[in-house]
Design a protein around this motif. Structure first.
Motif, PDB file in Angstrom:
ATOM      1  N   THR A  43      -7.711   2.149  -2.545  1.00 51.52           N
ATOM      2  CA  THR A  43      -9.046   2.655  -2.926  1.00 51.52           C
ATOM      3  C   THR A  43      -9.770   1.115  -3.966  1.00 51.52           C
ATOM      4  N   GLU A  44      -8.463   0.517  -4.443  1.00 53.14           N
ATOM      5  CA  GLU A  44      -9.011  -0.881  -5.700  1.00 53.14           C
ATOM      6  C   GLU A  44      -9.534  -1.334  -4.677  1.00 53.14           C
TER       7      GLU A  44
ATOM      8  N   ASP B 280      -3.041   3.752  -4.069  1.00 52.91           N
ATOM      9  CA  ASP B 280      -4.010   3.264  -5.553  1.00 52.91           C
ATOM     10  C   ASP B 280      -5.293   1.953  -5.220  1.00 52.91           C
TER      11      ASP B 280
ATOM     12  N   ALA C 237      -6.468   8.273   3.431  1.00 52.07           N
ATOM     13  CA  ALA C 237      -7.338   7.325   2.451  1.00 52.07           C
ATOM     14  C   ALA C 237      -9.027   7.738   2.463  1.00 52.07           C
TER      15      ALA C 237
ATOM     16  N   THR D  94      -0.799   4.909   5.176  1.00 51.35           N
ATOM     17  CA  THR D  94      -1.195   5.298   4.396  1.00 51.35           C
ATOM     18  C   THR D  94      -2.229   6.076   5.047  1.00 51.35           C
TER      19      THR D  94
ATOM     20  N   LYS E 246       2.051   1.553  -3.569  1.00 49.11           N
ATOM     21  CA  LYS E 246       0.657   1.649  -4.983  1.00 49.11           C
ATOM     22  C   LYS E 246      -0.511   2.002  -3.375  1.00 49.11           C
TER      23      LYS E 246
ATOM     24  N   TYR F  85       0.829  -1.559  -0.030  1.00 46.28           N
ATOM     25  CA  TYR F  85      -0.364   0.021  -0.145  1.00 46.28           C
ATOM     26  C   TYR F  85       0.516   1.323   0.312  1.00 46.28           C
TER      27      TYR F  85
ATOM     28  N   ASN G  94     -13.018  -0.432  -3.020  1.00 46.16           N
ATOM     29  CA  ASN G  94     -13.813  -0.783  -3.439  1.00 46.16           C
ATOM     30  C   ASN G  94     -14.944  -2.520  -4.173  1.00 46.16           C
TER      31      ASN G  94
END
Length: 334
Positions: free
Chosen positions: A23-24, A20, A151, A148, A18, A15, A27
């Motif tokens: 969120t991936e 992103d 977020a 992170t 990357k 994390y 989701n």
């Protein structure tokens, strides 16, 4: 315990490298929570239990047993089984998507089914004779936020942390009761959708046992002032013949056949049917009533290509009622 910590550290590194992915993954979990798996939590839990039982060589008095308990007053759902204890591969499969230690001839190949628990609880816990752990703990939340920050939403089922099983068994009488015979208990605290869960328990289809052949008994209990206990039983009569017995003691015999399904060339290229991808080999089980009457013989096919494929055909079949003028049934040969 070291494996759990190593997995947590690997997730946090991913994390950080990357962002992103956060969120991936969040989701993805949300799509499962509200998607096709959301209204079949009990079936998914029984399927996961069946896979654990299928790999067990335990022939003791509790072999093939699955028990689901809904404690309405405390808002907790439990699912216990007498199969294999959790392994590293099992932990890895439920913390990731489309990765599983299951063989192609088992139901639910991709480790997605366990994530259906998110429709019930944000803090699923697993107590197994090999390891006990929980998700979305305060410590996991803190480490995710530190690694992170900022977020909007964090995934819940990527960071498992150890839990003190001895303390939890001491504090929870239901958990302790199940632990007397079960090798693994999934506990879902702060459960949501309690009325839906009760409805699933009251309307559990005995015929589902045709597709989880390692399971011999599913016991469903609701605790509280309006409690109930329901038991569904499957008996292997040999030579591909199964007898399933409903809670009222009535039952039917079914002829069951298994095969591996190879997709067509179109499916291998990424074809879809009803929104479900068709690629990949899968296990199909075909069941037919051993007693046949005109206009009533039903073939049931279970495909593992997606959460909404297969068992819907079982449910539709179960809605068909026997007509009073049906001729005398004839027994089929297995």
């Amino acid at each position: 315990m070291e494996y759990l910590r190593g997995q947590m550290e690997g997730t946090l590194r991913s994390y950080h490298a990357k962002p992103d992915l956060i969120t991936e993954h969040a989701n993805h979990e949300e799509s499962i929570r509200v998607g096709g798996y959301a209204n079949r939590t009990l079936l998914e839990l029984v399927q996961n239990a069946a896979d654990a039982i299928a790999g067990s060589d335990d022939g003791g008095p509790h072999a093939g047993r699955v028990e689901i308990v809904l404690d309405i007053d405390r808002g907790v759902l439990y699912c216990a089984n007498a199969g294999r204890p959790f392994s590293k591969d099992g932990l890895r499969s439920i913390t990731m998507a489309h990765i599983s230690g299951k063989r192609g001839d088992e139901i639910g190949r991709f480790g997605l089914g366990f994530k259906s628990v998110l429709a019930v609880s944000d803090r699923p816990q697993v107590f197994s004779r090999s390891v006990s752990f929980e998700f979305n703990s305060p410590s996991a939340q803190a480490e995710l936020a530190q690694a992170t920050p900022g977020a909007r939403r964090y995934p819940l089922l990527r960071t498992a942390v150890p839990v003190d099983a001895n303390q939890e068994f001491s504090d929870d009488e239901v958990l302790a009761e199940l632990g007397e015979w079960a090798s693994t208990v999934v506990r879902l605290p702060e459960a949501k959708n309690l009325e839906r869960l009760r409805h699933e328990i009251e309307n559990f289809a005995t015929e589902f046992l045709l597709f989880v052949s390692a399971v011999r008994e599913v016991r469903l209990r609701v605790l509280g002032s309006d409690g109930l206990t329901i038991t569904h039983v499957s008996r292997d009569l040999g030579n591909g013949l199964l007898r399933i017995e409903r809670p009222d003691g009535d039952g039917d015999e079914w002829i069951v056949r298994d095969r591996m399904h190879a997709p067509s060339a179109h499916a291998r290229k990424g074809g879809r049917r009803g929104g479900i991808p068709l690629g990949g080999e899968g296990h199909r089980r075909v069941a037919a009533p051993a007693v046949e009457a005109p206009n009533r013989t039903v073939l049931v096919v279970l495909s593992v290509t997606g959460p909404n494929v297969g068992f819907s055909s079982v449910q539709r079949s179960l809605e068909r009622e026997r007509r009073p003028d049906d001729p005398a049934p004839q027994r089929l040969q297995p």
